[in-house]
Design an enzyme around this catalytic site. Structure first.
Site, PDB file in Angstrom:
ATOM      1  N   ILE A   8       0.858  -1.178   0.000  1.00 37.24           N
ATOM      2  CA  ILE A   8       0.000   0.000   0.000  1.00 37.24           C
ATOM      3  C   ILE A   8       0.896   1.231   0.000  1.00 37.24           C
ATOM      4  O   ILE A   8       1.877   1.298   0.743  1.00 37.24           O
ATOM      5  CB  ILE A   8      -0.904   0.022   1.241  1.00 37.24           C
ATOM      6  CG1 ILE A   8      -1.854  -1.189   1.236  1.00 37.24           C
ATOM      7  CG2 ILE A   8      -1.714   1.313   1.307  1.00 37.24           C
ATOM      8  CD1 ILE A   8      -2.665  -1.329   2.504  1.00 37.24           C
ATOM      9  N   SER A 188       6.141   5.894  -1.294  1.00 37.31           N
ATOM     10  CA  SER A 188       7.415   5.285  -1.703  1.00 37.31           C
ATOM     11  C   SER A 188       8.202   4.717  -0.530  1.00 37.31           C
ATOM     12  O   SER A 188       9.421   4.578  -0.609  1.00 37.31           O
ATOM     13  CB  SER A 188       8.284   6.292  -2.471  1.00 37.31           C
ATOM     14  OG  SER A 188       7.589   6.805  -3.588  1.00 37.31           O
ATOM     15  N   ARG A 189       7.518   4.406   0.541  1.00 40.10           N
ATOM     16  CA  ARG A 189       8.146   3.856   1.750  1.00 40.10           C
ATOM     17  C   ARG A 189       9.118   4.835   2.418  1.00 40.10           C
ATOM     18  O   ARG A 189       9.923   4.449   3.256  1.00 40.10           O
ATOM     19  CB  ARG A 189       8.875   2.534   1.454  1.00 40.10           C
ATOM     20  CG  ARG A 189       7.941   1.385   1.088  1.00 40.10           C
ATOM     21  CD  ARG A 189       7.045   1.037   2.271  1.00 40.10           C
ATOM     22  NE  ARG A 189       6.239  -0.153   2.044  1.00 40.10           N
ATOM     23  CZ  ARG A 189       4.988  -0.159   1.600  1.00 40.10           C
ATOM     24  NH1 ARG A 189       4.396   0.990   1.287  1.00 40.10           N
ATOM     25  NH2 ARG A 189       4.323  -1.276   1.450  1.00 40.10           N
ATOM     26  N   LEU A 190       9.028   6.118   2.077  1.00 43.07           N
ATOM     27  CA  LEU A 190       9.856   7.131   2.723  1.00 43.07           C
ATOM     28  C   LEU A 190       9.058   7.714   3.894  1.00 43.07           C
ATOM     29  O   LEU A 190       8.679   8.888   3.913  1.00 43.07           O
ATOM     30  CB  LEU A 190      10.267   8.216   1.723  1.00 43.07           C
ATOM     31  CG  LEU A 190      11.162   7.727   0.577  1.00 43.07           C
ATOM     32  CD1 LEU A 190      11.471   8.871  -0.382  1.00 43.07           C
ATOM     33  CD2 LEU A 190      12.461   7.152   1.142  1.00 43.07           C
TER      34      LEU A 190
END
Length: 211
Positions: A8, A188-190
């Protein structure tokens, strides 16, 4: 379905170290209020991790019942978690609220709350729950479900709402945080990770961690 394909992209909110409060408890209360207003299902459910005598971690879900100088929860003092906390009074607590794309982690020392505090909460519970605290030898091996039901039935015949007392082996704990991390999912998983570390003068050092 492949588990590796499940992902997600979090885009709901952001978290900046310049915007958080100087106290992690105050910041947690703000997030709790948002979770409550957003109708997060059982937002007070938390993963409590303790350490077994053999050094292995042990986790389970318990319910947060108060936020004051720390986090308060209740259990059987003779349960696995109770014995583990007696042996090693440090624990970690994690909340995860996927609706808000948020996680909060606490690390700190745990101690029993006062008998009066335990009494106040115990007698605020439904009578069936009060009986359950007596009926269940929590974490011990029992022969079957019928054993519990028989214990419950036996107790209900002996006590009523006016005569029942709180078991000495049942009560509350308070975790006083030494470290707290607020995690906000980002694209973006940041992700945003804001970490609080308690200092010797009881102030809090606030830092951003890499995701």
């Amino acid at each position: 379905m492949k588990l590796a394909d499940i992902r997600i992209d979090y885009t709901l909110k952001s978290l900046d170290e310049k915007e958080v409060t100087i106290s992690p408890i105050d910041q947690f209360r703000k997030w709790v209020e948002e979770a409550n207003q957003s109708k997060v299902h059982e937002w007070n459910a938390m993963n409590l991790s303790t350490v077994r005598p053999d050094g292995k971690p042990n986790s389970r879900i318990v319910l947060l019942k108060d936020v004051d100088t720390g986090l308060v929860f209740f259990t059987n003092y003779n349960s696995a978690k109770g014995k583990e906390l007696e042996n090693n009074p440090f624990a970690a607590i994690t909340f995860f609220w996927p609706v808000l794309e948020r996680q909060v982690r606490f690390i700190g020392k745990v101690s029993k709350i006062t008998p009066k505090e335990s009494d106040d909460y115990y007698f605020s519970r439904p009578f069936a729950s009060q009986v359950g605290a007596w009926a269940s030898p929590q974490s011990e091996v029992i022969p079957d479900r019928a054993y519990l039901e028989a214990k419950e039935e036996e107790l209900i015949k002996k006590v009523n709402q006016d005569s029942i007392t709180r078991p000495e082996h049942w009560g509350g704990y308070r975790l006083i945080p030494e470290e707290v991390e607020f995690w906000q999912g980002r694209s973006s998983r940041l992700h945003d990770r804001i970490h609080y570390q308690k200092m010797e003068d009881d102030s809090w050092k606030i830092e951003r961690l890499a995701p």
